[in-house]
Design a protein around this motif. Structure first.
Motif, PDB file in Angstrom:
ATOM      1  N   ILE A 146      44.848  37.807  21.077  1.00 25.98           N
ATOM      2  CA  ILE A 146      43.467  38.115  21.439  1.00 25.98           C
ATOM      3  C   ILE A 146      43.448  38.156  22.961  1.00 25.98           C
ATOM      4  N   PRO A 147      43.446  39.353  23.554  1.00 26.89           N
ATOM      5  CA  PRO A 147      43.481  39.422  25.022  1.00 26.89           C
ATOM      6  C   PRO A 147      42.297  38.684  25.637  1.00 26.89           C
ATOM      7  N   LYS A 148      42.579  37.916  26.648  1.00 23.41           N
ATOM      8  CA  LYS A 148      41.542  37.095  27.282  1.00 23.41           C
ATOM      9  C   LYS A 148      40.608  37.970  28.119  1.00 23.41           C
ATOM     10  N   ASN A 149      39.316  37.874  27.834  1.00 23.75           N
ATOM     11  CA  ASN A 149      38.285  38.559  28.633  1.00 23.75           C
ATOM     12  C   ASN A 149      38.532  40.066  28.752  1.00 23.75           C
ATOM     13  N   ARG A 153      36.705  42.228  31.652  1.00 22.84           N
ATOM     14  CA  ARG A 153      37.515  42.719  32.761  1.00 22.84           C
ATOM     15  C   ARG A 153      37.544  44.256  32.783  1.00 22.84           C
ATOM     16  N   ARG A 186      43.224  44.096  19.540  1.00 23.23           N
ATOM     17  CA  ARG A 186      44.211  43.070  19.161  1.00 23.23           C
ATOM     18  C   ARG A 186      45.537  43.654  18.682  1.00 23.23           C
ATOM     19  N   THR A 228      49.278  32.876  23.215  1.00 26.56           N
ATOM     20  CA  THR A 228      47.946  33.317  23.596  1.00 26.56           C
ATOM     21  C   THR A 228      48.079  34.531  24.507  1.00 26.56           C
ATOM     22  N   SER A 230      47.009  36.774  27.853  1.00 23.09           N
ATOM     23  CA  SER A 230      46.441  36.677  29.193  1.00 23.09           C
ATOM     24  C   SER A 230      45.278  37.649  29.322  1.00 23.09           C
ATOM     25  N   GLU A 231      44.658  37.662  30.481  1.00 22.20           N
ATOM     26  CA  GLU A 231      43.756  38.750  30.807  1.00 22.20           C
ATOM     27  C   GLU A 231      44.589  40.017  30.991  1.00 22.20           C
ATOM     28  N   VAL A 275      47.854  33.943  33.763  1.00 16.39           N
ATOM     29  CA  VAL A 275      46.640  34.025  32.938  1.00 16.39           C
ATOM     30  C   VAL A 275      45.743  35.174  33.387  1.00 16.39           C
ATOM     31  N   SER A 276      45.498  35.297  34.683  1.00 12.91           N
ATOM     32  CA  SER A 276      44.657  36.378  35.196  1.00 12.91           C
ATOM     33  C   SER A 276      45.466  37.221  36.174  1.00 12.91           C
TER      34      SER A 276
END
Length: 394
Positions: A146-149, A153, A186, A228, A230-231, A275-276
């Protein structure tokens, strides 16, 4: 004493002399052999994998093959199957040895003949140094992210463009729509370059989506059992990230340029262990829309293998930087010549530095007679000595 010093000098001079070897891992054949990945095993042997079949995402006979190089014999084994799901194409494998000396192997299964339907698979082995055949796997699973934000972004970076008109605006609006689609956002993230393990133990597996033309990192903090996202690394066409870590901990991702001209390798930065990421921006490094890879050498210098042209794949070069990618002072060609257009293709390099300091690169080798994977082995001095002067015509 004087003779001992002379002998020591002779050895040092020999070690510093430019050294290079190169060979095909297997004879040229009509099959499509592409996108290799190389690792050095703890015993000093090499393991290389690639995908093999009658095509790529639309060919149901595509599988992952591998071969071993033995330090004792100096020869490559016959290729063997590393992964095969009958009826589905499997592509873009990558491998690395983690800090626990385990072999980790990643590759995408293409579910429905489109890159955006890729499903990432991986395996882990502690028993992989056999003289022939595949490793014995102790764990295997899928990586679903699940890509973060992602939606946030994408809107932040592309929203202004989406409000305009023209092809760029249409693309930006389409990416924003995709980012809000739960299924599309996803699925379809998959590999190309080597994973990277950080000093903390965190494992980063660089991935990308051809559906978005964005990069991303799969992140594991428990040795590869849970993942997990990342962005995203957002851009117009930045894919297949290759990640290098700077002395201050900043992560630098170099990306292939699948977007509009100028055709340049792109760059993105992370200050929080992956992460970002900053939106990808152009460098001054030419890129014709093909994979590149950069790694940090034990000397602290960085090495990059890339196609040093804006169109075609007939020139493959390697460059070294002594200032963490600010400049690339030394360059030498592995195959081809940027001044001589050709239908030959030398591309998709995979780069490692072995324990003895030598650099190993494998890459796809396509010529009219057939296709293979080429392996090259050289030292830094070979690169720094530059291309030989062209022969003078009489």
């Amino acid at each position: 004493m004087r003779s001992a010093l002379v002998s020591l000098c002779a050895v040092s001079c020999l070690l510093a002399a430019p050294q290079y070897t190169g060979e095909l891992i297997f004879p040229l054949e009509h099959w499509h052999n592409h996108s290799s990945s190389i690792v050095e095993l703890p015993n000093g042997n090499l393991l290389v994998c690639w995908f093999h079949g009658s095509g790529e995402r639309t060919a149901d006979d595509v599988l992952i093959r591998a071969a071993r190089w033995s330090k004792s014999t100096g020869k490559w084994s016959e290729p063997f199957t590393l992964a095969d799901t009958p009826g589905f194409p499997e592509t873009n494998p990558t491998m690395f040895i983690d800090s626990k000396q385990r072999l980790m192997f990643f590759w995408p299964l293409i579910i429905a003949h489109k890159w955006e339907t890729a499903l990432m698979k991986y395996r882990i082995s502690s028993d992989y140094q056999q003289e022939s055949g595949p490793p014995k796997w102790e764990h295997q699973d899928n990586i679903v992210l699940i890509p973060k934000n992602l939606a946030q972004r994408t809107k932040e970076v592309l929203g202004k463009d989406a409000a305009g008109t023209g092809r760029q605006a249409e693309y930006a609006a389409r990416m924003i729509d995709h980012s809000e689609d739960e299924y599309f956002s996803r699925m379809g993230w998959f590999t190309r370059t080597h994973p990277l393990q950080l000093p903390s133990g965190r494992i980063l597996v660089p991935m990308y989506s051809d559906g978005f033309s964005f990069g991303i990192m799969a992140i594991s903090d428990d040795g590869g059992y849970n993942w997990t996202g990342s962005e995203p690394i957002i851009s117009y066409g930045g894919v297949q990230p290759s990640v290098v870590r700077k002395n201050d901990g900043t992560l630098v991702a170099y990306l292939r340029d699948n977007g509009p001209p100028p055709k340049r390798a792109m760059i993105s930065y992370s200050k929080d262990d992956g992460v970002s990421w900053t939106p990808a921006a152009d460098t001054d490094i030419p890129n014709p829309g093909t994979s590149l890879e950069a790694v940090r050498l034990r000397s602290g210098e960085w090495i990059m293998a890339f196609n040093d042209i804006e169109r075609g794949r007939y020139s493959l070069a390697v460059a070294i930087s002594d200032d963490e990618g600010v400049t690339w002072k030394w360059k030498r060609h592995l195959d081809g010549d940027s001044t001589q257009n050709s239908t030959n293709q030398y591309h998709y390099p995979s780069v490692i530095q072995a324990k003895d300091g030598f650099i190993h690169i494998t890459y796809s080798y396509f010529v009219p007679e057939g296709k293979s994977i080429k392996h090259t082995h050289f030292n830094e001095d070979w690169v720094k000595s530059g291309d030989p002067a062209p022969a003078k015509s009489r």
